[in-house]
Design a protein around this motif. Structure first.
Motif, mmCIF file in Angstrom:
data_model
loop_
_atom_site.group_PDB
_atom_site.id
_atom_site.type_symbol
_atom_site.label_atom_id
_atom_site.label_comp_id
_atom_site.label_asym_id
_atom_site.label_seq_id
_atom_site.Cartn_x
_atom_site.Cartn_y
_atom_site.Cartn_z
ATOM 1 N N ASP A 75 29.144 48.659 43.153
ATOM 2 C CA ASP A 75 28.887 49.124 44.502
ATOM 3 C C ASP A 75 29.708 48.294 45.476
ATOM 4 N N PHE A 76 30.549 48.955 46.273
ATOM 5 C CA PHE A 76 31.471 48.215 47.137
ATOM 6 C C PHE A 76 30.732 47.422 48.204
ATOM 7 N N ALA A 77 29.651 47.969 48.745
ATOM 8 C CA ALA A 77 28.928 47.266 49.805
ATOM 9 C C ALA A 77 28.390 45.925 49.315
ATOM 10 N N ALA A 78 27.973 45.876 48.064
ATOM 11 C CA ALA A 78 27.436 44.635 47.505
ATOM 12 C C ALA A 78 28.530 43.746 46.936
ATOM 13 N N ASN A 79 29.684 44.323 46.640
ATOM 14 C CA ASN A 79 30.797 43.573 46.032
ATOM 15 C C ASN A 79 32.106 43.945 46.719
ATOM 16 N N PRO A 80 32.246 43.614 47.996
ATOM 17 C CA PRO A 80 33.464 44.009 48.727
ATOM 18 C C PRO A 80 34.680 43.220 48.269
ATOM 19 N N TYR A 81 35.863 43.783 48.510
ATOM 20 C CA TYR A 81 37.110 43.092 48.202
ATOM 21 C C TYR A 81 38.173 43.559 49.175
ATOM 22 N N THR A 82 39.310 42.894 49.139
ATOM 23 C CA THR A 82 40.393 43.154 50.092
ATOM 24 C C THR A 82 41.638 43.624 49.347
ATOM 25 N N PHE A 83 42.652 43.994 50.108
ATOM 26 C CA PHE A 83 43.931 44.341 49.492
ATOM 27 C C PHE A 83 44.558 43.126 48.807
ATOM 28 N N ASP A 84 44.282 41.944 49.330
ATOM 29 C CA ASP A 84 44.772 40.738 48.654
ATOM 30 C C ASP A 84 44.137 40.596 47.273
ATOM 31 N N ASP A 85 42.863 40.968 47.157
ATOM 32 C CA ASP A 85 42.202 40.931 45.842
ATOM 33 C C ASP A 85 42.835 41.949 44.892
ATOM 34 N N LEU A 86 43.151 43.133 45.403
ATOM 35 C CA LEU A 86 43.791 44.145 44.560
ATOM 36 C C LEU A 86 45.199 43.704 44.157
ATOM 37 N N THR A 87 45.861 42.971 45.038
ATOM 38 C CA THR A 87 47.171 42.414 44.692
ATOM 39 C C THR A 87 47.028 41.358 43.611
ATOM 40 N N ALA A 88 45.980 40.539 43.713
ATOM 41 C CA ALA A 88 45.712 39.533 42.678
ATOM 42 C C ALA A 88 45.434 40.202 41.339
ATOM 43 N N ASP A 89 44.849 41.389 41.359
ATOM 44 C CA ASP A 89 44.634 42.133 40.115
ATOM 45 C C ASP A 89 45.961 42.432 39.428
ATOM 46 N N ALA A 90 46.947 42.851 40.210
ATOM 47 C CA ALA A 90 48.274 43.145 39.636
ATOM 48 C C ALA A 90 48.886 41.894 39.014
ATOM 49 N N ILE A 91 48.740 40.759 39.679
ATOM 50 C CA ILE A 91 49.236 39.495 39.134
ATOM 51 C C ILE A 91 48.514 39.159 37.834
ATOM 52 N N ALA A 92 47.207 39.387 37.803
ATOM 53 C CA ALA A 92 46.431 39.109 36.589
ATOM 54 C C ALA A 92 46.908 39.962 35.420
ATOM 55 N N VAL A 93 47.274 41.202 35.709
ATOM 56 C CA VAL A 93 47.795 42.079 34.649
ATOM 57 C C VAL A 93 49.113 41.528 34.115
ATOM 58 N N LEU A 94 50.005 41.135 35.002
ATOM 59 C CA LEU A 94 51.271 40.548 34.557
ATOM 60 C C LEU A 94 51.015 39.303 33.704
ATOM 61 N N ASP A 95 50.103 38.455 34.152
ATOM 62 C CA ASP A 95 49.796 37.232 33.396
ATOM 63 C C ASP A 95 49.262 37.571 32.006
ATOM 64 N N ALA A 96 48.385 38.565 31.936
ATOM 65 C CA ALA A 96 47.756 38.911 30.657
ATOM 66 C C ALA A 96 48.771 39.436 29.655
ATOM 67 N N TRP A 97 49.838 40.051 30.163
ATOM 68 C CA TRP A 97 50.873 40.579 29.278
ATOM 69 C C TRP A 97 52.061 39.612 29.149
ATOM 70 N N ASP A 98 51.875 38.378 29.627
ATOM 71 C CA ASP A 98 52.909 37.326 29.527
ATOM 72 C C ASP A 98 54.224 37.760 30.181
ATOM 73 N N VAL A 99 54.097 38.419 31.327
ATOM 74 C CA VAL A 99 55.265 38.880 32.071
ATOM 75 C C VAL A 99 55.446 37.974 33.285
ATOM 76 N N GLY A 100 56.576 37.290 33.342
ATOM 77 C CA GLY A 100 56.844 36.421 34.482
ATOM 78 C C GLY A 100 57.197 37.202 35.728
ATOM 79 N N ALA A 101 58.088 38.188 35.590
ATOM 80 C CA ALA A 101 58.503 39.026 36.708
ATOM 81 C C ALA A 101 58.775 40.432 36.188
ATOM 82 N N ALA A 102 58.460 41.423 37.006
ATOM 83 C CA ALA A 102 58.579 42.816 36.573
ATOM 84 C C ALA A 102 59.196 43.666 37.670
ATOM 85 N N HIS A 103 59.809 44.760 37.254
ATOM 86 C CA HIS A 103 60.086 45.844 38.179
ATOM 87 C C HIS A 103 58.749 46.504 38.497
ATOM 88 N N VAL A 104 58.478 46.763 39.756
ATOM 89 C CA VAL A 104 57.223 47.385 40.167
ATOM 90 C C VAL A 104 57.517 48.778 40.709
#
Length: 293
Positions: free
Chosen positions: A69-98
């Motif tokens: 539930d977003f009201a109880a667990n709000p987040y920002t665009f910076d958090d969604l950007t951090a999600d993308a970084i976490a995906v790169l980290d999980a796949w051992d990708v230093g830099a990617a074409h986006v």
């Protein structure tokens, strides 16, 4: 193809890869409220065939990622950007074409500004620039008020017709009808309802529910005040303008391209705010040419 769950803060994100892990990586970032399967398999196949390692993932509150539930667990665009970084980290990708669409292309701009070492290039499809207050623009469009920034507002018919705050339909067939009609409104020319019905069938099967989260519609922090930062972007950038886009109509694409040093702009005739098969015929060669440069 390999699947992988990724931890980003308190969220768990589903992801998958295609192609040779030793090839240059491409991260696909979907638009708001869209899972990884927003990207048609034709996109993945073309990129893998072009010699790239493709990774796509479900945003939080989509697909098989964490739903709350977003009201109880709000987040920002910076958090969604951090999600993308976490995906790169999980796949051992230093830099990617986006390669990113709509809201995802807003996240790509934040990546390019705040994490330039993680980006080889960016392709920004059907979006607007950092510094545009999209939430205010939607409110103005619905109220029949003029734009504050001189750029065109989203078309109010899109939000009125999609009934963004409506719950899921009573059954699968009705829900598919509702989603296909939504894509019809946004897609531009050469819309094939059967094509989008097949795609949404896969999305529902992937997610395991008829419910389509609208949580991203409540995210407001992190983009509207960052316009001046675009001048600092160093990643090679391709901006894709769709002339029939009712969400970010022309000249939003040109404005974005002119705000990023050295950015190129391409317009895909007949394209709206969707990846139709007809649009992909022109879009995919443009993306591949940009990535190879």
């Amino acid at each position: 193809m390999t699947e992988r769950m990724v931890t980003s803060g308190t969220a768990r994100l589903w992801s998958e890869d295609h192609g040779d892990p030793g090839a240059p990586p491409v991260l696909l970032i979907s638009g708001d409220c869209q899972s990884a399967l927003f990207w048609p398999d034709e996109v993945v196949t073309a990129l893998v065939g072009g010699g790239f390692h493709v990774i796509r993932y479900d945003h939080r509150d989509t697909g098989r990622s964490t739903h709350r539930d977003f009201a109880a667990n709000p987040y920002t665009f910076d958090d969604l950007t951090a999600d993308a970084i976490a995906v790169l980290d999980a796949w051992d990708v230093g830099a990617a074409h986006v390669v990113a669409f709509s809201m995802g292309a807003g996240l790509a701009q934040l990546l390019a500004v705040d994490h330039p070492h993680r980006m080889l290039s960016q392709t920004l499809i059907c979006t607007h620039a950092l510094g545009i207050d999209f939430a205010d623009n939607v409110a103005r469009a619905l109220a029949g008020e003029p734009s504050r920034d001189g750029l065109p507002l989203p078309e109010s018919r899109v939000f009125e017709a999609l009934e963004l705050h409506a719950g899921p339909s009573a059954d699968r067939s009705a829900e598919l009808d509702r989603r296909v009609e939504g894509w019809r409104i946004m897609a531009g020319d050469a819309f094939d309802p059967a094509e989008f019905r097949r795609r949404e069938e896969r999305v529902i099967d992937h997610t395991g529910t008829l419910h389509q989260s609208i949580a991203h519609g409540y995210v407001t922090e992190g983009i509207a005040t960052r316009g001046a930062d675009l001048a600092r972007i160093t990643a090679p950038t391709l901006v894709v303008q769709a002339p029939l886009d009712p969400i970010s109509p022309p000249p939003h694409g040109r404005h974005l391209a002119e705000s990023i040093p050295g950015a190129a702009l391409v317009e895909i005739p007949g394209m709206g705010h969707a990846l139709t098969g007809a649009a992909l015929d022109a879009l995919l060669p443009a993306i591949l040419a940009h990535l190879r440069r």
